[in-house]
Design a protein around this motif. Structure first.
Motif, short mmCIF file in Angstrom:
data_model
loop_
_atom_site.label_atom_id
_atom_site.label_comp_id
_atom_site.label_asym_id
_atom_site.label_seq_id
_atom_site.Cartn_x
_atom_site.Cartn_y
_atom_site.Cartn_z
N ARG B 45 -50.04 1.25 0.39
CA ARG B 45 -49.59 0.28 1.39
C ARG B 45 -49.02 -0.97 0.74
O ARG B 45 -48.14 -1.62 1.31
CB ARG B 45 -50.73 -0.07 2.34
CG ARG B 45 -51.12 1.09 3.26
CD ARG B 45 -52.42 0.83 3.99
NE ARG B 45 -52.32 -0.30 4.89
CZ ARG B 45 -51.87 -0.23 6.13
NH1 ARG B 45 -51.50 0.93 6.63
NH2 ARG B 45 -51.80 -1.30 6.89
N ASN B 48 -45.33 -0.52 -0.22
CA ASN B 48 -44.39 -0.66 0.90
C ASN B 48 -44.54 -1.99 1.62
O ASN B 48 -43.98 -2.21 2.68
CB ASN B 48 -44.61 0.49 1.89
CG ASN B 48 -43.33 0.88 2.58
OD1 ASN B 48 -42.26 0.68 2.04
ND2 ASN B 48 -43.44 1.41 3.77
N LEU B 50 -46.90 -3.09 3.34
CA LEU B 50 -47.67 -3.10 4.58
C LEU B 50 -48.91 -3.96 4.37
O LEU B 50 -49.49 -4.47 5.32
CB LEU B 50 -48.05 -1.68 4.99
CG LEU B 50 -46.87 -0.80 5.40
CD1 LEU B 50 -47.32 0.63 5.67
CD2 LEU B 50 -46.16 -1.36 6.62
N PHE B 84 -42.45 6.10 4.41
CA PHE B 84 -43.90 6.16 4.46
C PHE B 84 -44.32 7.20 5.48
O PHE B 84 -43.78 7.25 6.59
CB PHE B 84 -44.44 4.78 4.86
CG PHE B 84 -45.84 4.50 4.42
CD1 PHE B 84 -46.09 3.78 3.26
CD2 PHE B 84 -46.92 4.95 5.17
CE1 PHE B 84 -47.39 3.51 2.85
CE2 PHE B 84 -48.22 4.69 4.76
CZ PHE B 84 -48.46 3.97 3.60
N PHE B 86 -47.62 8.37 7.52
CA PHE B 86 -48.94 7.80 7.82
C PHE B 86 -49.98 8.88 8.09
O PHE B 86 -49.66 9.97 8.57
CB PHE B 86 -48.85 6.92 9.08
CG PHE B 86 -48.00 5.70 8.90
CD1 PHE B 86 -48.57 4.50 8.51
CD2 PHE B 86 -46.63 5.75 9.13
CE1 PHE B 86 -47.78 3.37 8.36
CE2 PHE B 86 -45.85 4.62 8.97
CZ PHE B 86 -46.42 3.43 8.58
N ASN B 88 -52.21 8.80 10.46
CA ASN B 88 -52.26 9.12 11.90
C ASN B 88 -50.84 9.15 12.51
O ASN B 88 -50.65 8.79 13.65
CB ASN B 88 -53.16 8.15 12.64
CG ASN B 88 -52.78 6.72 12.34
OD1 ASN B 88 -51.86 6.47 11.56
ND2 ASN B 88 -53.45 5.77 12.95
N ASN B 90 -48.33 7.73 13.42
CA ASN B 90 -47.64 6.53 13.91
C ASN B 90 -46.22 6.83 14.38
O ASN B 90 -45.30 6.08 14.08
CB ASN B 90 -47.58 5.45 12.82
CG ASN B 90 -48.90 4.73 12.68
OD1 ASN B 90 -49.76 4.86 13.54
ND2 ASN B 90 -49.05 3.99 11.61
N LEU B 91 -46.07 7.91 15.10
CA LEU B 91 -44.75 8.14 15.70
C LEU B 91 -44.56 7.10 16.79
O LEU B 91 -45.52 6.67 17.42
CB LEU B 91 -44.69 9.54 16.32
CG LEU B 91 -44.76 10.70 15.34
CD1 LEU B 91 -44.44 12.00 16.07
CD2 LEU B 91 -43.79 10.50 14.19
N ARG B 152 -38.85 11.98 9.77
CA ARG B 152 -38.44 10.58 9.90
C ARG B 152 -38.31 9.94 8.52
O ARG B 152 -37.41 9.14 8.27
CB ARG B 152 -39.47 9.83 10.75
CG ARG B 152 -39.14 8.39 11.00
CD ARG B 152 -40.10 7.77 11.99
NE ARG B 152 -41.46 7.61 11.47
CZ ARG B 152 -42.46 7.06 12.15
NH1 ARG B 152 -42.28 6.66 13.39
NH2 ARG B 152 -43.65 6.94 11.62
#
Lengths: 235, 250, 237
Positions: B45, B48, B50, B84, B86, B88, B90-91, B152
């Protein structure tokens, strides 16, 4: 413009506070009677009897669409005539009575939704598990489902209580002397010289009461929801 | 291509990263292993942005920056070179599978709509979701959602894709389809940094394995070296524990 | 008890003429307070320092006091304050008391709904998962882009039920505008009733009109919610 006297706000607060029992009594009376009525409405909504369920739903829908002040006037002017036609004379009855009747009618609808959603929020498995270990239906409800429902209901109950208290400020429009009614008398006493100060004092009182209600029920919720906390791992 | 030096990160008194260095070359598949709480996810994270690292520097091609006070422009530049995936998924809940994949192209990279659509469809085809373009995330299984998540990431043609435990939220029977897609990407030469607990993936696909514990890199090497002859006691203990769990699960 | 049905019918027609005013206040308030409230909700979510505190205090105060007091206070303050400003500060010969009192109704309900809607949007923003922002940033979008394209559309859907409730609350509280001399539904009914003391009949008319208005508002919101929440529907089977 008249000069503004901030100190006057502090001066009149003690006088207004002596009328708090009227305001709070109206709230408590409504919670009591409206709460009972709302409980039956909620019961009708969760049971599977189509007619009473539909009636309870319609009642809730209709009362929620009506402004409190309109309901207050309908009851204030309508109830005495209605009762007179069955031989009951309402002359001389305290205005507080009409206020409590009005707000009970409205509050019942709101609180019945609070009860209903709290009941539905509890997983069916809770009742099933209770029955499976030998509890009766009544025991399962009283010991397992109800305590959990109460915790779920607290935030919505708190909101409904605060809303009720705020709407209750309308009671002065039919002549009840609660804190707002007394405030208006003070304004009259000084020929309107201290209008803004009086309204600010009243606003301060309501704000304090709202915050106290929030804090109190927040603490209650925290205390009651011990079983609900998730395990926290040591960081 | 990508190099991180001496990265430190503390969360409320809890030091999660204590000076980690990591280097990724083009075409690498780096798998980061380690027990939970070892700082793997935080490391990813931080790369990136985050999370903001407290200390450390980052080199990405020609870009050099301190992690702590990287400018907004630098952060954006690096984010556009990376992607990235994820844990979970995170769409974007309010977008269809196709729109999810297109979003990073049309909005962040100003790719024209028609072109973006072609690229996005290609990416979804690649992860085996050619028949799910118009589906919303709530209409897809976990495995399908994660494959959209991968599409994605792939669609924006990043120089490196960061995978944060991409399979750990999935039911066991859905893990395979996601790993399959990841293997295919590795075979095509996509640069990847993967945090995972899937030992088989680390063993079969990675060309470098990094073992982390307690916020530091304990050792790194080729999969063969790490799995068959770990130099460090802590590494072999960890691998033992994991293998024992595998035995139990069978 | 007998209702004067003839009077009720006549008054209903008169009361209907008040509907545009009621709706005007409601819609205008929503159009002004809505976007402002959204900004203040975002500001509150993103700023925990001075601005966030100020907004939180404002919301707490307005939501902690009765609307009726806000009306009484602002209606005693604003006209004389504006008059003072225009005559003594700006030195203009202009009579503020000619203004249509509906202006004060706008101010009161905007002040009130700014707080109510800030709270609605704040809780709606909280329902959107933090991961959505991260995913937006990770694909290279800026924070603003992610808010506009991903978070706000989802928050709007989450806000719909509360937005509907607060709109109905607003619609109902406009009935108090009669206190400021605004000629809306309730005020027309009161005037008509005062002549022959037919209060029950007049208020039952108002009751009925509000029932219809609330139903229409709810249908509109149901429609909007259905349209914007396509993404939430699961496939059958």
């Amino acid at each position: 413009m008249r000069p503004f006297h901030p100190l006057f706000i502090l001066e009149i607060i003690p006088e207004l506070v002596t009328y708090l029992p009227v305001t709070l009594g109206m709230v408590l009376g409504t919670v009591l009677f409206g709460g009972m009525w709302g409980f039956f409405l909620a019961l009708a909504k969760v049971r599977r009897r189509p007619v009473t369920k539909a009636l309870a739903e319609i009642y809730t829908y209709v009362t929620r669409c009506v402004p409190s002040v309109v309901m207050l006037f309908v009851v204030f002017y309508g109830l005495p005539e209605l009762l007179l036609s069955v031989g009951i004379n309402m002359n001389g009855v305290d205005n507080g009575f009409f206020v409590i009747v009005t707000f009970s009618i409205l509050y019942a609808a709101n609180i019945s939704e609070v009860f209903r959603s709290a009941y539905l929020a509890i997983d069916k498995g809770q009742r099933e598990a209770a029955v499976s270990v030998g509890l009766t239906e009544a025991q399962a409800f009283l010991r397992i489902v109800l305590p959990q429902s109460i915790v779920v209901a607290i935030p919505n109950f708190t909101n409904s209580l605060i809303n009720l208290m705020k709407e209750g400020a309308l009671a002065y429009t039919i002549g009840l002397i609660d804190i707002v009614g007394q405030g208006n008398r003070i304004i009259g006493r000084y020929q309107g010289s201290y209008t803004l100060e009086v309204y600010l004092a009243l606003a301060a009182l309501y704000w304090i009461m709202t915050i106290m209600i929030q804090k109190f029920f927040g603490a209650v919720e925290k205390k009651l929801s011990r079983g609900k906390k998730e395990l926290t791992t040591a960081a | 291509m990508l190099e991180i030096r001496n990265i430190h990160k503390t969360f409320g008194g809890n030091q999660v990263l204590k000076g980690v260095n990591i280097k990724v070359e083009k075409g690498d598949v780096v798998v980061i292993l380690g027990p939970s709480g070892s700082g793997k996810t935080t490391l990813l994270r931080c790369i990136n942005f985050l999370e903001r690292a407290d200390e450390g520097s980052l080199d990405f091609d020609e870009i050099h920056t301190e992690l702590k006070n990287a400018s907004r422009r630098t952060v954006n530049k690096i984010r556009k070179k990376t992607a990235f995936v994820f844990q979970n998924y995170n769409l974007f809940q309010n977008k269809t599978a196709l729109q999810n994949v297109m979003e990073g192209l049309t909005v962040a990279r100003k790719v024209p709509r028609e072109e973006a659509e072609v690229i996005a469809k290609e990416a979804l085809d690649k992860v085996g979701l050619a028949d799910r373009y118009g589906y919303y995330p709530s209409q897809l299984s976990g495995g399908q959602q994660q494959r959209v998540g991968i599409a994605r990431a792939v669609a924006v043609r990043p120089e490196v894709i960061l995978f944060d435990e991409p399979t750990s939220a999935l039911d066991p029977e859905l893990i395979g389809e996601v790993l399959c897609v990841m293997k295919e990407l590795a075979r095509e030469g996509v640069t990847m940094v993967v945090v995972t607990h899937e030992m088989s993936f680390a063993h079969d696909v990675a060309n470098r394995v990094v073992f982390m514990e307690g916020g530091v890199v304990v050792e790194e090497g080729t999969p063969r070296q790490i799995f068959q002859s770990p130099r460090e006691e802590r590494t072999s203990q960890f691998l033992h524990r994991i293998n024992r769990d595998y035995d139990y699960s069978i | 008890m007998e209702l004067n049905t003839k009077f009720m019918g006549e008054t209903l027609v008169k009361v209907l003429a008040g509907i545009p005013v009621t709706l005007e206040i409601t819609v205008f308030t929503l159009l002004i307070a809505g976007p402002l409230a959204f900004l203040s909700a975002v500001a509150r979510a993103e700023n925990r320092k001075v601005a966030g505190r100020l907004i939180a205090g404002y919301v707490s105060f307005i939501r902690g006091t009765p609307v009726i007091l806000q009306i009484l206070f602002l209606y005693s303050l604003l006209p004389s304050l504006l008059n003072h400003l225009i005559r003594n500060v700006l030195q203009l010969d202009y009579n503020i008391f000619d203004w249509n009192p509906v202006v004060y109704a706008y101010v009161v309900f905007i002040v009130n709904n700014l707080a109510v809607l800030t709270e609605v949007f704040r809780s709606a923003l909280q329902t959107v998962n933090q991961g959505q922002l991260e995913a937006g940033l990770a694909v290279g979008m800026t924070k603003r882009q992610t808010y506009l394209r991903i978070i706000i559309p989802q928050a709007m859907v989450a806000a719909m039920p509360n937005l509907c409730n607060s709109t109905i609350g607003l619609l109902k509280s406009t009935s108090l505008a009669y206190m400021m001399g605004v000629k809306e539904i309730t005020s027309i009914a009161r005037t008509a009733a005062a002549y022959g003391y037919d209060y029950i009949e007049a208020y039952l008319d108002v009751f009925f009109v509000y029932l219809v208005l609330c139903t229409v508002v709810q249908l509109i919101f149901k429609g909007i919610e259905k349209r914007i929440s396509v993404y939430k529907q699961r496939l059958a089977g």
